[in-house]
Motif scaffolding. Sequence first.
Motif, mmCIF file in Angstrom:
data_model
loop_
_atom_site.group_PDB
_atom_site.id
_atom_site.type_symbol
_atom_site.label_atom_id
_atom_site.label_comp_id
_atom_site.label_asym_id
_atom_site.label_seq_id
_atom_site.Cartn_x
_atom_site.Cartn_y
_atom_site.Cartn_z
ATOM 1 N N GLU A 282 0.828 -1.210 0.000
ATOM 2 C CA GLU A 282 0.000 0.000 0.000
ATOM 3 C C GLU A 282 0.860 1.257 0.000
ATOM 4 O O GLU A 282 0.561 2.226 -0.699
ATOM 5 N N ALA A 283 1.927 1.250 0.774
ATOM 6 C CA ALA A 283 2.830 2.399 0.809
ATOM 7 C C ALA A 283 3.491 2.595 -0.554
ATOM 8 O O ALA A 283 3.641 3.727 -1.032
ATOM 9 N N ALA A 284 3.857 1.503 -1.210
ATOM 10 C CA ALA A 284 4.464 1.590 -2.545
ATOM 11 C C ALA A 284 3.459 2.156 -3.549
ATOM 12 O O ALA A 284 3.812 2.995 -4.384
ATOM 13 N N ARG A 285 2.202 1.724 -3.467
ATOM 14 C CA ARG A 285 1.162 2.262 -4.358
ATOM 15 C C ARG A 285 0.952 3.744 -4.108
ATOM 16 O O ARG A 285 0.792 4.525 -5.049
ATOM 17 N N ALA A 286 0.961 4.140 -2.861
ATOM 18 C CA ALA A 286 0.782 5.556 -2.532
ATOM 19 C C ALA A 286 1.943 6.384 -3.090
ATOM 20 O O ALA A 286 1.732 7.485 -3.624
ATOM 21 N N ARG A 287 3.168 5.852 -2.986
ATOM 22 C CA ARG A 287 4.321 6.565 -3.552
ATOM 23 C C ARG A 287 4.201 6.667 -5.072
ATOM 24 O O ARG A 287 4.524 7.685 -5.667
ATOM 25 N N GLU A 288 3.718 5.603 -5.699
ATOM 26 C CA GLU A 288 3.551 5.606 -7.154
ATOM 27 C C GLU A 288 2.504 6.647 -7.581
ATOM 28 O O GLU A 288 2.726 7.401 -8.520
ATOM 29 N N VAL A 289 1.399 6.697 -6.870
ATOM 30 C CA VAL A 289 0.357 7.681 -7.179
ATOM 31 C C VAL A 289 0.904 9.093 -7.019
ATOM 32 O O VAL A 289 0.679 9.960 -7.872
ATOM 33 N N ALA A 290 1.639 9.336 -5.954
ATOM 34 C CA ALA A 290 2.217 10.661 -5.725
ATOM 35 C C ALA A 290 3.219 11.008 -6.824
ATOM 36 O O ALA A 290 3.246 12.136 -7.327
ATOM 37 N N ALA A 291 4.031 10.029 -7.242
ATOM 38 C CA ALA A 291 5.018 10.272 -8.301
ATOM 39 C C ALA A 291 4.324 10.564 -9.626
ATOM 40 O O ALA A 291 4.744 11.451 -10.378
ATOM 41 N N ARG A 292 3.251 9.842 -9.929
ATOM 42 C CA ARG A 292 2.511 10.094 -11.173
ATOM 43 C C ARG A 292 1.881 11.489 -11.158
ATOM 44 O O ARG A 292 1.900 12.190 -12.162
ATOM 45 N N ALA A 293 1.326 11.887 -10.027
ATOM 46 C CA ALA A 293 0.730 13.218 -9.915
ATOM 47 C C ALA A 293 1.791 14.296 -10.100
ATOM 48 O O ALA A 293 1.575 15.298 -10.794
ATOM 49 N N GLU A 294 2.951 14.082 -9.503
ATOM 50 C CA GLU A 294 4.044 15.043 -9.632
ATOM 51 C C GLU A 294 4.510 15.127 -11.087
ATOM 52 O O GLU A 294 4.763 16.210 -11.604
ATOM 53 N N ALA A 295 4.593 13.979 -11.763
ATOM 54 C CA ALA A 295 5.014 13.965 -13.172
ATOM 55 C C ALA A 295 3.987 14.681 -14.043
ATOM 56 O O ALA A 295 4.339 15.414 -14.971
ATOM 57 N N GLU A 296 2.715 14.490 -13.749
ATOM 58 C CA GLU A 296 1.656 15.157 -14.506
ATOM 59 C C GLU A 296 1.734 16.676 -14.326
ATOM 60 O O GLU A 296 1.616 17.431 -15.286
ATOM 61 N N GLU A 297 1.954 17.105 -13.093
ATOM 62 C CA GLU A 297 2.092 18.540 -12.828
ATOM 63 C C GLU A 297 3.306 19.104 -13.553
ATOM 64 O O GLU A 297 3.256 20.204 -14.105
ATOM 65 N N ALA A 298 4.395 18.355 -13.577
ATOM 66 C CA ALA A 298 5.603 18.803 -14.268
ATOM 67 C C ALA A 298 5.352 18.918 -15.765
ATOM 68 O O ALA A 298 5.824 19.856 -16.414
ATOM 69 N N ALA A 299 4.585 17.993 -16.329
ATOM 70 C CA ALA A 299 4.269 18.040 -17.757
ATOM 71 C C ALA A 299 3.427 19.281 -18.083
ATOM 72 O O ALA A 299 3.650 19.940 -19.099
ATOM 73 N N VAL A 300 2.490 19.604 -17.221
ATOM 74 C CA VAL A 300 1.669 20.798 -17.431
ATOM 75 C C VAL A 300 2.538 22.054 -17.353
ATOM 76 O O VAL A 300 2.413 22.958 -18.188
ATOM 77 N N ARG A 301 3.436 22.095 -16.364
ATOM 78 C CA ARG A 301 4.348 23.252 -16.256
ATOM 79 C C ARG A 301 5.223 23.363 -17.499
ATOM 80 O O ARG A 301 5.439 24.458 -18.018
ATOM 81 N N GLU A 302 5.714 22.227 -17.984
ATOM 82 C CA GLU A 302 6.561 22.235 -19.183
ATOM 83 C C GLU A 302 5.786 22.763 -20.385
ATOM 84 O O GLU A 302 6.296 23.576 -21.150
#
Length: 128
Positions: free
Chosen positions: A13-33
């Motif tokens: 569960e902790a690994a899934r939560a980290r993955e979700v957070a990483a995907r959200a961060e990557a999505e935000e970075a793509a929007v900023r880019e």
Amino acid sequence: AARGEEAARAEAEAARAREVAARAEAEEAAVREETLLRRLADLEPRPGPPSAAKGGAGGGQHTGVADVAGRSATLPQKIARIRTHYGISPGCSLPAAVAAANAMAGLAAEGGLLQQADRLLSLLEAGG
């Protein structure tokens, strides 16, 4: 044994939560880019429109599409122009944006992203 399974579930569960957070961060970075690329495209010098005095058929109006369709424009700049024209979300990935624009224009997804973007821009220049 039950304690080991519980620990494994908690770790998963902790690994899934980290993955979700990483995907959200990557999505935000793509929007900023994308935002930065659009700003950069707006800052780049563009050739002026044909002079009305020289008989320019467009009456001196300039859409900016031809500027981006040129070979010097980057793929993200071309797709930013396509997104703007078709009202596609800036948060949409480059391949998804091209696929959506192809669908709206009634074009088949033939060739690579660059070829598809060039074809879409040519269609926009022709008034499509």
